[in-house]
Scaffold this motif. Structure first.
Motif, PDB file in Angstrom:
ATOM      1  N   MET A 168       0.821  -1.225   0.000  1.00 37.43           N
ATOM      2  CA  MET A 168       0.000   0.000   0.000  1.00 37.43           C
ATOM      3  C   MET A 168       0.852   1.272   0.000  1.00 37.43           C
ATOM      4  N   PRO A 169       0.457   2.270  -0.798  1.00 39.36           N
ATOM      5  CA  PRO A 169       1.217   3.530  -0.847  1.00 39.36           C
ATOM      6  C   PRO A 169       0.933   4.414   0.364  1.00 39.36           C
ATOM      7  N   ARG A 170       1.703   5.472   0.493  1.00 38.74           N
ATOM      8  CA  ARG A 170       1.431   6.453   1.548  1.00 38.74           C
ATOM      9  C   ARG A 170       0.196   7.280   1.198  1.00 38.74           C
ATOM     10  N   ILE A 171      -0.399   7.826   2.231  1.00 41.45           N
ATOM     11  CA  ILE A 171      -1.672   8.516   2.082  1.00 41.45           C
ATOM     12  C   ILE A 171      -1.482   9.951   1.568  1.00 41.45           C
ATOM     13  N   ASP A 172      -2.502  10.478   0.887  1.00 39.67           N
ATOM     14  CA  ASP A 172      -2.630  11.918   0.670  1.00 39.67           C
ATOM     15  C   ASP A 172      -3.281  12.485   1.930  1.00 39.67           C
ATOM     16  N   GLU A 173      -2.577  13.357   2.639  1.00 38.85           N
ATOM     17  CA  GLU A 173      -3.075  13.819   3.943  1.00 38.85           C
ATOM     18  C   GLU A 173      -4.393  14.595   3.844  1.00 38.85           C
ATOM     19  N   GLY A 174      -4.761  15.031   2.638  1.00 36.85           N
ATOM     20  CA  GLY A 174      -6.045  15.709   2.481  1.00 36.85           C
ATOM     21  C   GLY A 174      -7.212  14.760   2.272  1.00 36.85           C
ATOM     22  N   ASP A 175      -6.927  13.467   2.198  1.00 31.99           N
ATOM     23  CA  ASP A 175      -7.984  12.481   1.967  1.00 31.99           C
ATOM     24  C   ASP A 175      -8.925  12.439   3.173  1.00 31.99           C
ATOM     25  N   PRO A 176     -10.244  12.496   2.948  1.00 27.73           N
ATOM     26  CA  PRO A 176     -11.179  12.461   4.085  1.00 27.73           C
ATOM     27  C   PRO A 176     -11.142  11.146   4.851  1.00 27.73           C
ATOM     28  N   ARG A 177     -10.479  10.130   4.279  1.00 28.46           N
ATOM     29  CA  ARG A 177     -10.347   8.847   4.969  1.00 28.46           C
ATOM     30  C   ARG A 177      -9.027   8.736   5.732  1.00 28.46           C
ATOM     31  N   ALA A 178      -8.251   9.817   5.780  1.00 27.21           N
ATOM     32  CA  ALA A 178      -6.971   9.786   6.502  1.00 27.21           C
ATOM     33  C   ALA A 178      -7.206   9.493   7.985  1.00 27.21           C
ATOM     34  N   LEU A 179      -6.272   8.741   8.553  1.00 28.15           N
ATOM     35  CA  LEU A 179      -6.328   8.485   9.993  1.00 28.15           C
ATOM     36  C   LEU A 179      -5.587   9.590  10.732  1.00 28.15           C
ATOM     37  N   MET A 180      -5.838   9.674  12.044  1.00 30.43           N
ATOM     38  CA  MET A 180      -5.095  10.621  12.880  1.00 30.43           C
ATOM     39  C   MET A 180      -3.614  10.266  12.902  1.00 30.43           C
ATOM     40  N   THR A 181      -2.771  11.273  13.082  1.00 31.15           N
ATOM     41  CA  THR A 181      -1.360  11.017  13.378  1.00 31.15           C
ATOM     42  C   THR A 181      -1.256  10.666  14.870  1.00 31.15           C
ATOM     43  N   PRO A 182      -0.107  10.118  15.283  1.00 29.46           N
ATOM     44  CA  PRO A 182       0.070   9.863  16.723  1.00 29.46           C
ATOM     45  C   PRO A 182      -0.138  11.125  17.570  1.00 29.46           C
ATOM     46  N   ASP A 183       0.344  12.269  17.112  1.00 29.50           N
ATOM     47  CA  ASP A 183       0.148  13.518  17.875  1.00 29.50           C
ATOM     48  C   ASP A 183      -1.329  13.899  17.956  1.00 29.50           C
ATOM     49  N   GLU A 184      -2.038  13.715  16.854  1.00 30.96           N
ATOM     50  CA  GLU A 184      -3.478  14.020  16.866  1.00 30.96           C
ATOM     51  C   GLU A 184      -4.232  13.076  17.796  1.00 30.96           C
ATOM     52  N   LEU A 185      -3.803  11.813  17.829  1.00 30.56           N
ATOM     53  CA  LEU A 185      -4.453  10.878  18.755  1.00 30.56           C
ATOM     54  C   LEU A 185      -4.230  11.332  20.195  1.00 30.56           C
ATOM     55  N   ALA A 186      -3.029  11.807  20.492  1.00 28.72           N
ATOM     56  CA  ALA A 186      -2.743  12.312  21.846  1.00 28.72           C
ATOM     57  C   ALA A 186      -3.646  13.498  22.187  1.00 28.72           C
ATOM     58  N   THR A 187      -3.863  14.372  21.200  1.00 24.93           N
ATOM     59  CA  THR A 187      -4.763  15.521  21.421  1.00 24.93           C
ATOM     60  C   THR A 187      -6.171  15.041  21.740  1.00 24.93           C
ATOM     61  N   LEU A 188      -6.662  14.074  20.964  1.00 23.26           N
ATOM     62  CA  LEU A 188      -8.010  13.545  21.203  1.00 23.26           C
ATOM     63  C   LEU A 188      -8.089  12.884  22.581  1.00 23.26           C
ATOM     64  N   ALA A 189      -7.052  12.105  22.907  1.00 25.88           N
ATOM     65  CA  ALA A 189      -7.059  11.366  24.182  1.00 25.88           C
ATOM     66  C   ALA A 189      -7.086  12.294  25.383  1.00 25.88           C
ATOM     67  N   ALA A 190      -6.563  13.514  25.213  1.00 30.61           N
ATOM     68  CA  ALA A 190      -6.509  14.464  26.328  1.00 30.61           C
ATOM     69  C   ALA A 190      -7.829  15.194  26.526  1.00 30.61           C
ATOM     70  N   MET A 191      -8.760  15.028  25.610  1.00 33.81           N
ATOM     71  CA  MET A 191     -10.042  15.736  25.731  1.00 33.81           C
ATOM     72  C   MET A 191     -10.920  15.065  26.784  1.00 33.81           C
ATOM     73  N   SER A 192     -11.709  15.883  27.471  1.00 32.96           N
ATOM     74  CA  SER A 192     -12.565  15.384  28.541  1.00 32.96           C
ATOM     75  C   SER A 192     -13.558  14.359  28.000  1.00 32.96           C
ATOM     76  N   GLY A 193     -13.663  13.227  28.694  1.00 30.02           N
ATOM     77  CA  GLY A 193     -14.670  12.228  28.344  1.00 30.02           C
ATOM     78  C   GLY A 193     -14.271  11.272  27.238  1.00 30.02           C
ATOM     79  N   ILE A 194     -13.069  11.418  26.664  1.00 27.15           N
ATOM     80  CA  ILE A 194     -12.653  10.543  25.560  1.00 27.15           C
ATOM     81  C   ILE A 194     -11.735   9.444  26.085  1.00 27.15           C
ATOM     82  N   GLU A 195     -12.056   8.193  25.732  1.00 28.35           N
ATOM     83  CA  GLU A 195     -11.168   7.065  26.023  1.00 28.35           C
ATOM     84  C   GLU A 195     -10.713   6.459  24.701  1.00 28.35           C
ATOM     85  N   ILE A 196      -9.431   6.082  24.632  1.00 35.23           N
ATOM     86  CA  ILE A 196      -8.894   5.441  23.428  1.00 35.23           C
ATOM     87  C   ILE A 196      -8.738   3.951  23.690  1.00 35.23           C
ATOM     88  N   GLY A 197      -9.271   3.142  22.783  1.00 37.11           N
ATOM     89  CA  GLY A 197      -9.147   1.692  22.888  1.00 37.11           C
ATOM     90  C   GLY A 197      -8.462   1.113  21.665  1.00 37.11           C
TER      91      GLY A 197
END
Ligand SMILES: [Zn+2]
Length: 309
Positions: A168-197
Protein backbone atom coordinates in the motif's frame (compact mmCIF):
# COMPACT_ATOMS: atom_id res chain seq x y z
CA UNK A 1 -45.88 2.10 3.87
CA UNK A 2 -42.88 3.16 1.80
CA UNK A 3 -39.54 3.76 3.48
CA UNK A 4 -39.63 7.40 2.34
CA UNK A 5 -43.08 7.97 3.84
CA UNK A 6 -42.06 6.26 7.07
CA UNK A 7 -39.00 8.55 7.24
CA UNK A 8 -41.18 11.64 6.84
CA UNK A 9 -43.55 10.46 9.58
CA UNK A 10 -40.63 9.69 11.94
CA UNK A 11 -39.13 13.13 11.27
CA UNK A 12 -42.52 14.69 12.08
CA UNK A 13 -42.79 12.73 15.31
CA UNK A 14 -39.24 13.79 16.20
CA UNK A 15 -40.01 17.48 15.54
CA UNK A 16 -43.01 17.50 17.90
CA UNK A 17 -41.06 15.81 20.71
CA UNK A 18 -42.89 12.48 20.47
CA UNK A 19 -39.80 10.27 20.88
CA UNK A 20 -38.50 12.33 23.80
CA UNK A 21 -41.77 11.88 25.66
CA UNK A 22 -41.99 8.16 24.76
CA UNK A 23 -38.42 7.41 25.85
CA UNK A 24 -38.91 9.32 29.12
CA UNK A 25 -41.21 6.48 30.23
CA UNK A 26 -38.93 3.65 29.15
CA UNK A 27 -35.95 1.73 30.44
CA UNK A 28 -33.64 0.29 27.78
CA UNK A 29 -32.98 -3.48 28.15
CA UNK A 30 -29.21 -2.89 28.25
CA UNK A 31 -26.60 -0.37 27.15
CA UNK A 32 -27.14 0.93 23.60
CA UNK A 33 -23.56 0.99 22.30
CA UNK A 34 -23.51 2.93 19.03
CA UNK A 35 -20.72 2.17 16.53
CA UNK A 36 -19.70 5.07 14.28
CA UNK A 37 -16.66 5.37 11.98
CA UNK A 38 -15.84 8.71 10.30
CA UNK A 39 -17.78 12.00 10.46
CA UNK A 40 -17.56 13.83 7.13
CA UNK A 41 -17.93 17.51 6.30
CA UNK A 42 -21.51 18.34 5.25
CA UNK A 43 -20.30 19.77 1.94
CA UNK A 44 -18.84 16.42 0.90
CA UNK A 45 -21.77 15.02 -1.04
CA UNK A 46 -22.88 11.44 -0.77
CA UNK A 47 -20.91 9.27 -3.20
CA UNK A 48 -17.73 11.36 -3.14
CA UNK A 49 -15.94 9.16 -0.58
CA UNK A 50 -15.42 5.44 -1.28
CA UNK A 51 -17.36 3.35 1.29
CA UNK A 52 -19.11 6.56 2.27
CA UNK A 53 -21.69 4.71 4.36
CA UNK A 54 -18.94 4.67 7.01
CA UNK A 55 -18.66 8.49 7.04
CA UNK A 56 -21.74 10.18 8.55
CA UNK A 57 -22.35 13.87 7.69
CA UNK A 58 -21.53 16.13 10.65
CA UNK A 59 -25.05 17.59 10.77
CA UNK A 60 -26.56 14.09 10.99
CA UNK A 61 -24.17 13.23 13.81
CA UNK A 62 -25.09 16.46 15.58
CA UNK A 63 -28.75 15.35 15.41
CA UNK A 64 -27.79 12.01 16.94
CA UNK A 65 -25.99 13.79 19.77
CA UNK A 66 -29.11 15.88 20.49
CA UNK A 67 -31.26 12.73 20.69
CA UNK A 68 -28.75 11.03 22.99
CA UNK A 69 -28.50 14.11 25.24
CA UNK A 70 -32.24 14.94 25.29
CA UNK A 71 -33.81 11.46 25.37
CA UNK A 72 -31.21 9.11 26.86
CA UNK A 73 -28.52 8.86 29.53
CA UNK A 74 -25.07 9.07 27.91
CA UNK A 75 -22.42 7.07 29.77
CA UNK A 76 -18.68 6.60 29.52
CA UNK A 77 -16.89 3.28 29.72
CA UNK A 78 -15.75 4.30 33.20
CA UNK A 79 -19.40 4.79 34.23
CA UNK A 80 -20.05 1.28 32.97
CA UNK A 81 -17.01 -0.10 34.83
CA UNK A 82 -18.23 1.58 38.03
CA UNK A 83 -21.59 -0.15 37.57
CA UNK A 84 -19.92 -3.52 37.09
CA UNK A 85 -17.21 -3.23 39.72
CA UNK A 86 -18.62 -0.95 42.39
CA UNK A 87 -22.34 -1.50 42.07
CA UNK A 88 -23.09 2.07 41.01
CA UNK A 89 -26.39 1.60 39.13
CA UNK A 90 -26.53 2.48 35.45
CA UNK A 91 -29.16 5.05 34.44
CA UNK A 92 -32.39 3.86 32.79
CA UNK A 93 -31.50 4.66 29.22
CA UNK A 94 -27.71 4.22 28.96
CA UNK A 95 -26.06 5.03 25.61
CA UNK A 96 -22.33 4.68 24.87
CA UNK A 97 -20.91 6.34 21.75
CA UNK A 98 -18.00 4.54 20.04
CA UNK A 99 -15.95 5.12 16.90
CA UNK A 100 -13.93 2.46 15.08
CA UNK A 101 -10.69 2.71 13.12
CA UNK A 102 -9.20 6.12 14.07
CA UNK A 103 -10.25 8.48 11.27
CA UNK A 104 -8.94 12.04 11.61
CA UNK A 105 -12.49 13.30 11.17
CA UNK A 106 -13.31 11.99 14.65
CA UNK A 107 -10.91 14.63 16.00
CA UNK A 108 -11.80 17.42 13.59
CA UNK A 109 -15.58 16.93 13.18
CA UNK A 110 -16.94 14.62 15.90
CA UNK A 111 -14.98 15.82 18.94
CA UNK A 112 -16.25 19.45 18.85
CA UNK A 113 -19.86 18.19 18.58
CA UNK A 114 -19.34 15.73 21.44
CA UNK A 115 -17.83 18.52 23.55
CA UNK A 116 -20.72 20.90 22.78
CA UNK A 117 -23.17 18.33 24.14
CA UNK A 118 -20.85 17.09 26.97
CA UNK A 119 -20.96 13.56 25.58
CA UNK A 120 -18.32 10.95 26.42
CA UNK A 121 -17.05 8.54 23.74
CA UNK A 122 -14.62 5.69 23.19
CA UNK A 123 -12.46 5.64 20.05
CA UNK A 124 -10.91 2.34 18.85
CA UNK A 125 -7.85 2.86 16.67
CA UNK A 126 -5.51 0.97 14.33
CA UNK A 127 -2.06 2.31 15.15
CA UNK A 128 -0.13 0.74 12.24
CA UNK A 129 -1.48 2.91 9.39
CA UNK A 130 -1.50 5.91 11.76
CA UNK A 131 2.26 5.53 12.12
CA UNK A 132 3.06 4.62 8.50
CA UNK A 133 0.61 7.21 7.04
CA UNK A 134 -1.35 4.75 4.93
CA UNK A 135 -5.05 4.27 4.40
CA UNK A 136 -6.74 1.42 6.21
CA UNK A 137 -6.27 -1.55 3.89
CA UNK A 138 -9.98 -1.95 3.09
CA UNK A 139 -10.30 1.75 2.21
CA UNK A 140 -7.40 1.38 -0.23
CA UNK A 141 -8.47 -1.95 -1.73
CA UNK A 142 -12.18 -1.02 -1.80
CA UNK A 143 -11.54 2.15 -3.80
CA UNK A 144 -9.10 0.42 -6.17
CA UNK A 145 -10.75 -2.96 -6.72
CA UNK A 146 -14.30 -2.89 -5.28
CA UNK A 147 -16.13 -4.59 -2.45
CA UNK A 148 -15.76 -8.14 -3.80
CA UNK A 149 -11.97 -7.88 -3.61
CA UNK A 150 -12.19 -6.52 -0.05
CA UNK A 151 -14.13 -9.65 0.85
CA UNK A 152 -11.52 -11.82 -0.90
CA UNK A 153 -8.79 -10.17 1.20
CA UNK A 154 -10.80 -10.92 4.35
CA UNK A 155 -10.89 -14.58 3.35
CA UNK A 156 -7.08 -14.82 2.98
CA UNK A 157 -4.95 -16.33 5.70
CA UNK A 158 -2.97 -13.79 7.71
CA UNK A 159 0.37 -14.34 5.96
CA UNK A 160 -1.07 -13.93 2.47
CA UNK A 161 -3.06 -10.88 3.60
CA UNK A 162 0.03 -9.40 5.23
CA UNK A 163 2.11 -9.81 2.04
CA UNK A 164 -0.55 -8.03 -0.02
CA UNK A 165 -0.86 -5.34 2.64
CA UNK A 166 2.79 -4.33 2.36
CA UNK A 167 2.18 -2.90 -1.13
CA UNK A 168 0.00 0.00 0.00
CA UNK A 169 1.22 3.53 -0.85
CA UNK A 170 1.43 6.45 1.55
CA UNK A 171 -1.67 8.52 2.08
CA UNK A 172 -2.63 11.92 0.67
CA UNK A 173 -3.07 13.82 3.94
CA UNK A 174 -6.05 15.71 2.48
CA UNK A 175 -7.98 12.48 1.97
CA UNK A 176 -11.18 12.46 4.09
CA UNK A 177 -10.35 8.85 4.97
CA UNK A 178 -6.97 9.79 6.50
CA UNK A 179 -6.33 8.49 9.99
CA UNK A 180 -5.10 10.62 12.88
CA UNK A 181 -1.36 11.02 13.38
CA UNK A 182 0.07 9.86 16.72
CA UNK A 183 0.15 13.52 17.88
CA UNK A 184 -3.48 14.02 16.87
CA UNK A 185 -4.45 10.88 18.75
CA UNK A 186 -2.74 12.31 21.85
CA UNK A 187 -4.76 15.52 21.42
CA UNK A 188 -8.01 13.55 21.20
CA UNK A 189 -7.06 11.37 24.18
CA UNK A 190 -6.51 14.46 26.33
CA UNK A 191 -10.04 15.74 25.73
CA UNK A 192 -12.56 15.38 28.54
CA UNK A 193 -14.67 12.23 28.34
CA UNK A 194 -12.65 10.54 25.56
CA UNK A 195 -11.17 7.07 26.02
CA UNK A 196 -8.89 5.44 23.43
CA UNK A 197 -9.15 1.69 22.89
CA UNK A 198 -7.40 -0.85 20.66
CA UNK A 199 -8.51 -2.15 17.26
CA UNK A 200 -5.29 -4.07 16.33
CA UNK A 201 -2.23 -2.66 14.56
CA UNK A 202 -3.46 -3.20 10.97
CA UNK A 203 -7.12 -4.42 11.03
CA UNK A 204 -6.68 -8.10 10.11
CA UNK A 205 -9.39 -10.73 10.51
CA UNK A 206 -7.94 -12.09 13.75
CA UNK A 207 -9.51 -15.54 13.34
CA UNK A 208 -7.34 -16.07 10.23
CA UNK A 209 -4.11 -15.43 12.19
CA UNK A 210 -2.07 -17.71 14.46
CA UNK A 211 -2.13 -16.98 18.19
CA UNK A 212 1.34 -15.42 17.96
CA UNK A 213 0.36 -13.14 15.06
CA UNK A 214 -2.83 -12.14 16.91
CA UNK A 215 -0.73 -11.40 19.99
CA UNK A 216 1.51 -9.03 18.01
CA UNK A 217 -1.48 -7.24 16.42
CA UNK A 218 -3.08 -6.69 19.84
CA UNK A 219 -0.09 -6.11 22.12
CA UNK A 220 1.76 -3.77 19.75
CA UNK A 221 -1.49 -1.80 19.26
CA UNK A 222 -1.85 -1.44 23.06
CA UNK A 223 1.81 -0.42 23.42
CA UNK A 224 1.43 2.24 20.71
CA UNK A 225 -1.67 3.70 22.36
CA UNK A 226 -0.03 3.85 25.77
CA UNK A 227 3.15 5.39 24.35
CA UNK A 228 1.32 8.03 22.30
CA UNK A 229 -1.43 8.97 24.80
CA UNK A 230 0.19 8.20 28.17
CA UNK A 231 -2.78 6.02 29.11
CA UNK A 232 -3.17 2.24 28.86
CA UNK A 233 -5.66 0.79 26.39
CA UNK A 234 -8.24 -1.00 28.50
CA UNK A 235 -10.94 -1.46 25.85
CA UNK A 236 -10.88 -3.11 22.43
CA UNK A 237 -13.07 -3.57 19.35
CA UNK A 238 -12.63 -6.62 17.10
CA UNK A 239 -11.98 -5.83 13.41
CA UNK A 240 -15.11 -6.89 11.49
CA UNK A 241 -16.38 -8.05 14.87
CA UNK A 242 -18.66 -11.04 14.21
CA UNK A 243 -18.68 -13.40 17.21
CA UNK A 244 -17.50 -16.90 16.35
CA UNK A 245 -16.31 -15.79 12.89
CA UNK A 246 -13.83 -12.89 13.03
CA UNK A 247 -12.04 -13.75 16.31
CA UNK A 248 -11.62 -16.85 18.45
CA UNK A 249 -10.77 -18.16 21.93
CA UNK A 250 -7.08 -17.23 21.44
CA UNK A 251 -8.14 -13.60 20.91
CA UNK A 252 -10.04 -13.50 24.20
CA UNK A 253 -7.07 -14.98 26.11
CA UNK A 254 -4.65 -12.44 24.56
CA UNK A 255 -6.96 -9.54 25.44
CA UNK A 256 -7.20 -10.74 29.05
CA UNK A 257 -3.38 -10.98 29.22
CA UNK A 258 -3.14 -7.43 27.83
CA UNK A 259 -5.34 -6.06 30.62
CA UNK A 260 -8.35 -5.32 28.43
CA UNK A 261 -11.55 -5.36 30.50
CA UNK A 262 -14.19 -4.44 27.86
CA UNK A 263 -14.29 -5.61 24.24
CA UNK A 264 -16.88 -4.98 21.55
CA UNK A 265 -18.27 -7.05 18.71
CA UNK A 266 -20.60 -6.06 15.87
CA UNK A 267 -23.47 -8.28 17.07
CA UNK A 268 -26.52 -6.02 16.71
CA UNK A 269 -28.21 -5.89 20.09
CA UNK A 270 -28.38 -3.95 23.32
CA UNK A 271 -25.43 -4.94 25.55
CA UNK A 272 -27.32 -6.78 28.26
CA UNK A 273 -26.16 -7.64 31.76
CA UNK A 274 -25.58 -11.34 31.06
CA UNK A 275 -23.15 -10.68 28.17
CA UNK A 276 -19.42 -11.40 28.70
CA UNK A 277 -17.45 -8.17 29.19
CA UNK A 278 -15.15 -9.19 26.32
CA UNK A 279 -18.02 -9.78 23.87
CA UNK A 280 -20.29 -6.75 24.12
CA UNK A 281 -22.90 -6.06 21.43
CA UNK A 282 -23.19 -2.83 19.44
CA UNK A 283 -25.49 -1.14 16.95
CA UNK A 284 -23.72 -0.26 13.66
CA UNK A 285 -24.56 3.31 12.56
CA UNK A 286 -24.71 3.83 8.80
CA UNK A 287 -24.18 7.35 7.48
CA UNK A 288 -27.79 7.80 6.29
CA UNK A 289 -29.36 6.98 9.67
CA UNK A 290 -31.30 10.15 10.58
CA UNK A 291 -31.73 11.45 14.12
CA UNK A 292 -35.44 10.52 13.98
CA UNK A 293 -34.53 7.00 12.85
CA UNK A 294 -32.10 6.66 15.78
CA UNK A 295 -34.82 7.80 18.20
CA UNK A 296 -37.33 5.40 16.63
CA UNK A 297 -34.94 2.45 16.90
CA UNK A 298 -34.08 3.25 20.52
CA UNK A 299 -37.75 3.49 21.46
CA UNK A 300 -39.25 0.72 19.32
CA UNK A 301 -37.59 -1.26 16.59
CA UNK A 302 -34.40 -2.43 18.30
CA UNK A 303 -36.30 -4.06 21.10
CA UNK A 304 -40.03 -4.82 20.86
CA UNK A 305 -40.18 -5.94 24.47
CA UNK A 306 -38.77 -2.80 26.12
CA UNK A 307 -39.61 -2.39 29.75
CA UNK A 308 -42.11 0.43 30.29
CA UNK A 309 -41.42 2.15 33.58
ZN1 LIG B 1 -12.74 -1.39 12.00
Amino acid sequence: MTTALAAIIKQGLRSVGYYRRALAHMSLPGVAVLCYHGIRDDDRASGTIPLDYLHMPASTFEGHCRIIRECCDPISLDDWRAALNAGVPLPKRPVLITFDDGYRSVLTNAAPILAAHSLPATVFVCTGPMRTRQLLWFDYVGARDGDAVVQAWKDRDYESWSNAYSEMPRIDEGDPRALMTPDELATLAAMSGIEIGGHTVRHPILARASASDQRWEIEQNCRDIEQWTGKPARAFAYPNGRPGVDYNADTLAILRDAGVDMAFTTRSSFAQADEPCLERSRFFMLSDTSDAELAHRLAYSWSPELMRA
